[in-house]
Design an enzyme around this catalytic site. Structure first.
Site, PDB file in Angstrom:
ATOM      1  N   MET A  54      16.797  29.134  48.871  1.00 36.89           N
ATOM      2  CA  MET A  54      16.574  27.507  49.425  1.00 36.89           C
ATOM      3  C   MET A  54      15.327  26.960  48.481  1.00 36.89           C
ATOM      4  O   MET A  54      14.334  27.677  48.514  1.00 36.89           O
ATOM      5  CB  MET A  54      16.397  27.396  51.086  1.00 36.89           C
ATOM      6  CG  MET A  54      17.407  28.228  51.708  1.00 36.89           C
ATOM      7  SD  MET A  54      17.143  28.038  53.494  1.00 36.89           S
ATOM      8  CE  MET A  54      18.192  28.863  54.142  1.00 36.89           C
ATOM      9  N   ASP A 107      19.445  34.414  50.783  1.00 34.88           N
ATOM     10  CA  ASP A 107      19.641  32.974  51.095  1.00 34.88           C
ATOM     11  C   ASP A 107      18.400  32.447  50.311  1.00 34.88           C
ATOM     12  O   ASP A 107      17.204  32.562  50.469  1.00 34.88           O
ATOM     13  CB  ASP A 107      19.558  32.534  52.479  1.00 34.88           C
ATOM     14  CG  ASP A 107      20.700  32.902  53.185  1.00 34.88           C
ATOM     15  OD1 ASP A 107      21.959  32.163  52.867  1.00 34.88           O
ATOM     16  OD2 ASP A 107      20.709  33.495  54.385  1.00 34.88           O
ATOM     17  N   HIS A 166      23.022  39.717  52.185  1.00 32.71           N
ATOM     18  CA  HIS A 166      23.123  38.438  51.705  1.00 32.71           C
ATOM     19  C   HIS A 166      21.825  37.811  51.531  1.00 32.71           C
ATOM     20  O   HIS A 166      20.941  37.959  52.583  1.00 32.71           O
ATOM     21  CB  HIS A 166      23.737  37.644  53.031  1.00 32.71           C
ATOM     22  CG  HIS A 166      24.153  36.436  52.755  1.00 32.71           C
ATOM     23  ND1 HIS A 166      25.208  35.901  51.914  1.00 32.71           N
ATOM     24  CD2 HIS A 166      23.344  35.208  53.107  1.00 32.71           C
ATOM     25  CE1 HIS A 166      25.295  34.519  52.235  1.00 32.71           C
ATOM     26  NE2 HIS A 166      24.434  34.059  52.525  1.00 32.71           N
ATOM     27  N   MET A 206      21.088  27.617  47.459  1.00 36.72           N
ATOM     28  CA  MET A 206      21.191  26.475  48.226  1.00 36.72           C
ATOM     29  C   MET A 206      20.159  25.800  47.428  1.00 36.72           C
ATOM     30  O   MET A 206      18.943  25.351  47.936  1.00 36.72           O
ATOM     31  CB  MET A 206      20.832  26.546  49.681  1.00 36.72           C
ATOM     32  CG  MET A 206      22.125  27.139  50.510  1.00 36.72           C
ATOM     33  SD  MET A 206      21.859  28.018  52.069  1.00 36.72           S
ATOM     34  CE  MET A 206      21.170  29.542  51.624  1.00 36.72           C
ATOM     35  N   ASP A 238      29.640  31.656  56.690  1.00 36.88           N
ATOM     36  CA  ASP A 238      28.287  31.773  56.882  1.00 36.88           C
ATOM     37  C   ASP A 238      27.632  31.000  57.899  1.00 36.88           C
ATOM     38  O   ASP A 238      27.996  29.769  57.665  1.00 36.88           O
ATOM     39  CB  ASP A 238      27.625  31.564  55.329  1.00 36.88           C
ATOM     40  CG  ASP A 238      26.102  31.806  55.420  1.00 36.88           C
ATOM     41  OD1 ASP A 238      25.506  32.533  56.249  1.00 36.88           O
ATOM     42  OD2 ASP A 238      25.377  31.479  54.529  1.00 36.88           O
ATOM     43  N   MET A 296      30.533  27.339  54.906  1.00 39.16           N
ATOM     44  CA  MET A 296      29.374  27.175  55.686  1.00 39.16           C
ATOM     45  C   MET A 296      30.132  26.869  57.139  1.00 39.16           C
ATOM     46  O   MET A 296      30.657  25.820  57.031  1.00 39.16           O
ATOM     47  CB  MET A 296      28.576  26.266  55.152  1.00 39.16           C
ATOM     48  CG  MET A 296      27.605  26.489  54.028  1.00 39.16           C
ATOM     49  SD  MET A 296      26.801  28.368  53.919  1.00 39.16           S
ATOM     50  CE  MET A 296      25.787  27.882  55.294  1.00 39.16           C
ATOM     51  N   SER A 317      22.113  38.624  56.755  1.00 42.08           N
ATOM     52  CA  SER A 317      21.305  37.663  56.069  1.00 42.08           C
ATOM     53  C   SER A 317      19.756  38.216  56.159  1.00 42.08           C
ATOM     54  O   SER A 317      19.512  38.158  57.140  1.00 42.08           O
ATOM     55  CB  SER A 317      21.609  36.446  56.295  1.00 42.08           C
ATOM     56  OG  SER A 317      20.532  35.580  55.883  1.00 42.08           O
ATOM     57  N   HIS A 359      23.216  33.563  47.513  1.00 40.00           N
ATOM     58  CA  HIS A 359      23.549  32.313  48.126  1.00 40.00           C
ATOM     59  C   HIS A 359      22.553  31.306  47.677  1.00 40.00           C
ATOM     60  O   HIS A 359      21.401  31.156  48.168  1.00 40.00           O
ATOM     61  CB  HIS A 359      23.997  32.577  49.798  1.00 40.00           C
ATOM     62  CG  HIS A 359      24.100  31.107  50.092  1.00 40.00           C
ATOM     63  ND1 HIS A 359      24.293  30.975  51.489  1.00 40.00           N
ATOM     64  CD2 HIS A 359      24.954  29.923  49.746  1.00 40.00           C
ATOM     65  CE1 HIS A 359      24.521  29.794  51.898  1.00 40.00           C
ATOM     66  NE2 HIS A 359      25.040  29.080  50.664  1.00 40.00           N
TER      67      HIS A 359
HETATM   68  C1  DX5 Z   1      22.094  29.395  56.411  1.00 38.22           C
HETATM   69  C2  DX5 Z   1      21.941  30.539  55.826  1.00 38.22           C
HETATM   70  C3  DX5 Z   1      22.802  31.706  56.566  1.00 38.22           C
HETATM   71  C4  DX5 Z   1      21.798  32.054  57.596  1.00 38.22           C
HETATM   72  C5  DX5 Z   1      22.732  32.440  58.525  1.00 38.22           C
HETATM   73  O1  DX5 Z   1      21.464  28.151  55.702  1.00 38.22           O
HETATM   74  O2  DX5 Z   1      22.931  30.238  54.474  1.00 38.22           O
HETATM   75  O3  DX5 Z   1      23.041  32.596  55.753  1.00 38.22           O
HETATM   76  O4  DX5 Z   1      20.857  33.199  57.355  1.00 38.22           O
HETATM   77  O5  DX5 Z   1      22.207  32.915  59.913  1.00 38.22           O
HETATM   78  P1  DX5 Z   1      22.897  33.110  61.135  1.00 38.22           P
HETATM   79  O6  DX5 Z   1      23.798  34.346  61.157  1.00 38.22           O
HETATM   80  O7  DX5 Z   1      21.592  33.373  62.039  1.00 38.22           O
HETATM   81  O8  DX5 Z   1      23.532  31.817  61.475  1.00 38.22           O
HETATM   82 ZN    ZN Z   2      23.659  32.113  53.504  1.00 39.45          ZN
END
Ligand code: DX5
Ligand code: ZN
Length: 221
Positions: A38, A36, A34, A69, A176, A138, A9, A67
């Protein structure tokens, strides 16, 4: 058995050197990148948008796993697909018309996935599972990297694997949050095959060693 994939990620990467960071993990064994996304509404953090996906698309042919969010994902999935996303996953908690959203993602030529928060039941997938390429569970509450793995994800992963096998589907299971050398063995044994890892890769000095260790522990069933 499905191919085991490690998906670093970029949330934990050095954003000032993002291209180098992505190429570096790919050269050292990463299978998927990956990303993220947000929005500061669905989760309490703001990260990146389609522009970053477009920039990464220019430097790699690797799978870009986006991903989302975000609230109202329908308003943005076309933009992410046009930017070059290969996989787009949406949270069931954000989709009023999940069936429509999942099929729109497919129409756009991407693999389509649904994501469940830790407290969201597998039963939310009962009438959509057959349409999904990927289910992502998750194993932390979304919003931040570096959180602790929530142990109930193991039983949930087994339950999901069971649903997928009962229906004889090819659906991938992605996990994840909090994936590390300590947790990945149990997650893989429960039936997952795609492992997102932020801090467990980008938080280490040697990315190649970190990825190799995750793969070894995941295969050590
Ligand atoms: C959290 C993200 C993850 C995050 C995981 O909201 O969706 O993808 O980057 O990070 P680690 O592997 O450090 O838990
Ligand atoms: Zn993620």
């Amino acid at each position: 058995m499905q191919k085991l994939m490690i998906a670093p990620s970029i949330l934990s990467a050095d954003f000032a050197r993002l291209g180098e960071e992505v190429n570096s993990v790919l050269e050292q064994g990463a299978d998927v990148i990956h990303i993220d996304v947000m929005d500061g509404h669905f989760v309490p953090n703001i990260t990146i948008g389609p522009l970053v996906v477009r920039a990464l698309r220019k430097i790699t042919t690797a799978v870009l796993d986006v991903h989302l969010m975000i609230e109202e994902p329908d308003a943005y999935i076309d933009d992410f697909a046009a930017a070059g996303a290969d996989w787009i996953t949406v949270h069931v908690e954000t989709c009023r018309h999940l069936h429509r959203t999942i099929h729109r993602i497919k129409e756009l030529g991407c693999k389509s996935g649904a994501v469940l928060n830790p407290a969201t039941s597998l039963s939310t997938l009962d009438y959509i599972l057959d349409d999904l390429d990927i289910v992502m569970l998750m194993s932390v509450n979304p919003g931040f990297g570096g959180q602790k793995f929530i142990p109930s994800t193991i039983a949930k992963t087994k339950g999901l694997k069971n649903m997928i096998e009962t229906r004889e589907l090819p659906t991938a299971i992605e996990i994840d949050g909090g994936v590390s050398p300590d947790t990945i063995g149990a997650i893989a044994a429960a039936g997952a095959n795609i492992f997102v890892a932020g801090s467990a890769v980008f938080g280490r000095d040697d990315y190649g060693l970190a990825i190799a260790e995750l793969k070894a522990r995941a295969s050590d069933l």
